[in-house]
Design a protein around this motif. Sequence first.
Motif, PDB file in Angstrom:
ATOM      1  N   PHE A  49      11.742  26.746  10.008  1.00 33.13           N
ATOM      2  CA  PHE A  49      13.149  27.154   9.999  1.00 33.13           C
ATOM      3  C   PHE A  49      13.349  28.079  11.186  1.00 33.13           C
ATOM      4  O   PHE A  49      12.751  29.157  11.230  1.00 33.13           O
ATOM      5  CB  PHE A  49      13.505  27.854   8.675  1.00 33.13           C
ATOM      6  N   PRO A  50      14.172  27.711  12.159  1.00 35.18           N
ATOM      7  CA  PRO A  50      14.245  28.435  13.434  1.00 35.18           C
ATOM      8  C   PRO A  50      14.811  29.855  13.371  1.00 35.18           C
ATOM      9  O   PRO A  50      14.681  30.604  14.334  1.00 35.18           O
ATOM     10  CB  PRO A  50      15.118  27.536  14.311  1.00 35.18           C
ATOM     11  N   SER A  51      15.432  30.234  12.258  1.00 35.13           N
ATOM     12  CA  SER A  51      15.978  31.584  12.143  1.00 35.13           C
ATOM     13  C   SER A  51      16.142  31.935  10.673  1.00 35.13           C
ATOM     14  O   SER A  51      16.091  31.062   9.802  1.00 35.13           O
ATOM     15  CB  SER A  51      17.345  31.676  12.844  1.00 35.13           C
ATOM     16  N   LYS A  52      16.371  33.213  10.418  1.00 39.84           N
ATOM     17  CA  LYS A  52      16.635  33.660   9.052  1.00 39.84           C
ATOM     18  C   LYS A  52      17.915  33.015   8.525  1.00 39.84           C
ATOM     19  O   LYS A  52      17.978  32.599   7.360  1.00 39.84           O
ATOM     20  CB  LYS A  52      16.738  35.184   9.035  1.00 39.84           C
ATOM     21  N   ASP A  53      18.923  32.910   9.377  1.00 38.79           N
ATOM     22  CA  ASP A  53      20.174  32.263   8.966  1.00 38.79           C
ATOM     23  C   ASP A  53      19.947  30.805   8.593  1.00 38.79           C
ATOM     24  O   ASP A  53      20.501  30.320   7.598  1.00 38.79           O
ATOM     25  CB  ASP A  53      21.223  32.361  10.069  1.00 38.79           C
ATOM     26  N   ALA A  54      19.135  30.086   9.384  1.00 41.77           N
ATOM     27  CA  ALA A  54      18.845  28.674   9.084  1.00 41.77           C
ATOM     28  C   ALA A  54      18.092  28.556   7.759  1.00 41.77           C
ATOM     29  O   ALA A  54      18.370  27.657   6.955  1.00 41.77           O
ATOM     30  CB  ALA A  54      18.042  28.044  10.217  1.00 41.77           C
ATOM     31  N   LEU A  55      17.163  29.456   7.532  1.00 42.69           N
ATOM     32  CA  LEU A  55      16.417  29.469   6.273  1.00 42.69           C
ATOM     33  C   LEU A  55      17.360  29.719   5.097  1.00 42.69           C
ATOM     34  O   LEU A  55      17.319  29.020   4.078  1.00 42.69           O
ATOM     35  CB  LEU A  55      15.323  30.538   6.326  1.00 42.69           C
ATOM     36  N   TYR A  56      18.224  30.702   5.244  1.00 50.13           N
ATOM     37  CA  TYR A  56      19.176  31.054   4.194  1.00 50.13           C
ATOM     38  C   TYR A  56      20.116  29.881   3.886  1.00 50.13           C
ATOM     39  O   TYR A  56      20.367  29.566   2.724  1.00 50.13           O
ATOM     40  CB  TYR A  56      19.957  32.284   4.630  1.00 50.13           C
ATOM     41  N   GLU A  57      20.611  29.239   4.923  1.00 56.38           N
ATOM     42  CA  GLU A  57      21.494  28.078   4.736  1.00 56.38           C
ATOM     43  C   GLU A  57      20.763  26.951   4.018  1.00 56.38           C
ATOM     44  O   GLU A  57      21.331  26.283   3.150  1.00 56.38           O
ATOM     45  CB  GLU A  57      22.049  27.586   6.077  1.00 56.38           C
ATOM     46  N   ALA A  58      19.487  26.738   4.360  1.00 52.23           N
ATOM     47  CA  ALA A  58      18.695  25.695   3.694  1.00 52.23           C
ATOM     48  C   ALA A  58      18.480  26.044   2.218  1.00 52.23           C
ATOM     49  O   ALA A  58      18.527  25.163   1.351  1.00 52.23           O
ATOM     50  CB  ALA A  58      17.362  25.508   4.407  1.00 52.23           C
ATOM     51  N   VAL A  59      18.250  27.320   1.937  1.00 53.73           N
ATOM     52  CA  VAL A  59      18.082  27.767   0.548  1.00 53.73           C
ATOM     53  C   VAL A  59      19.361  27.507  -0.241  1.00 53.73           C
ATOM     54  O   VAL A  59      19.326  26.952  -1.348  1.00 53.73           O
ATOM     55  CB  VAL A  59      17.697  29.267   0.490  1.00 53.73           C
ATOM     56  N   LEU A  60      20.497  27.898   0.314  1.00 50.56           N
ATOM     57  CA  LEU A  60      21.772  27.699  -0.383  1.00 50.56           C
ATOM     58  C   LEU A  60      22.081  26.215  -0.574  1.00 50.56           C
ATOM     59  O   LEU A  60      22.584  25.810  -1.631  1.00 50.56           O
ATOM     60  CB  LEU A  60      22.905  28.397   0.359  1.00 50.56           C
ATOM     61  N   ALA A  61      21.771  25.397   0.443  1.00 57.85           N
ATOM     62  CA  ALA A  61      22.008  23.956   0.334  1.00 57.85           C
ATOM     63  C   ALA A  61      21.142  23.353  -0.776  1.00 57.85           C
ATOM     64  O   ALA A  61      21.602  22.517  -1.561  1.00 57.85           O
ATOM     65  CB  ALA A  61      21.730  23.263   1.666  1.00 57.85           C
ATOM     66  N   GLN A  62      19.879  23.780  -0.857  1.00 53.48           N
ATOM     67  CA  GLN A  62      18.985  23.287  -1.902  1.00 53.48           C
ATOM     68  C   GLN A  62      19.477  23.721  -3.285  1.00 53.48           C
ATOM     69  O   GLN A  62      19.464  22.941  -4.237  1.00 53.48           O
ATOM     70  CB  GLN A  62      17.555  23.770  -1.665  1.00 53.48           C
ATOM     71  N   ALA A  63      19.916  24.967  -3.398  1.00 50.48           N
ATOM     72  CA  ALA A  63      20.449  25.462  -4.676  1.00 50.48           C
ATOM     73  C   ALA A  63      21.697  24.677  -5.074  1.00 50.48           C
ATOM     74  O   ALA A  63      21.863  24.313  -6.250  1.00 50.48           O
ATOM     75  CB  ALA A  63      20.749  26.956  -4.581  1.00 50.48           C
ATOM     76  N   ASP A  64      22.578  24.389  -4.100  1.00 51.02           N
ATOM     77  CA  ASP A  64      23.777  23.598  -4.385  1.00 51.02           C
ATOM     78  C   ASP A  64      23.413  22.198  -4.869  1.00 51.02           C
ATOM     79  O   ASP A  64      24.026  21.674  -5.803  1.00 51.02           O
ATOM     80  CB  ASP A  64      24.674  23.491  -3.153  1.00 51.02           C
ATOM     81  N   THR A  65      22.410  21.592  -4.242  1.00 50.69           N
ATOM     82  CA  THR A  65      21.961  20.257  -4.641  1.00 50.69           C
ATOM     83  C   THR A  65      21.471  20.279  -6.087  1.00 50.69           C
ATOM     84  O   THR A  65      21.822  19.408  -6.895  1.00 50.69           O
ATOM     85  CB  THR A  65      20.843  19.751  -3.701  1.00 50.69           C
TER      86      THR A  65
END
Length: 198
Positions: A49-65
Amino acid sequence: MARPFRQQVDGGILDRAAALFARRGFAKTSVQDVAAAVGLSKAGLLHHFPSKDALYEAVLAQADTIGEQVLDHVRDLPPGADRDRRAVEILVDVALAHPGLVALMLAPATQLGSEDAAPGTATTELVLQAFGVDPESTEPQRLVRVVGALAGLAVLTLAAHAEDRTTEWRPHIVDTCTDALGHRRPGAALSDPHQAEA
């Protein structure tokens, strides 16, 4: 063959990161914190994950899924005990498989109306919808029961992980959360009226 391994590693990273974000919040969780939690160097984590923001967005996307999947499983069931129990069963299974993501998903439900509420409110709304709850219009008793069941679910599944008893505790967690929703199990004993209240 390398892709499933990468997906598994990424899933583990997202779950650990979600647990840290749920507990500490985005601002107080560093890339180094997440890297240490998953056993990677900071550079190794940034490779995924290239940044903390990218990691956070991926976490939120996974939680939404996951939230959408939970809602999809119960959407066609009428409100009531059967829908509540099915929603609890699905959430318990998800929580036992992804404790960090569920901690992030459920944190806002236990902090309704708080200015310090954790992120992920869209996902939390999906989970509340699985129980037919709208925080603005649901009667207080139902809202309290659902929030109590979700809080119990989060705590009990984390405890089951800590004790390494996820399989053994699963049916008891489901029953406890269903009881909290006000649906007594068939054949369940009534509580002892002489027992001291906590």
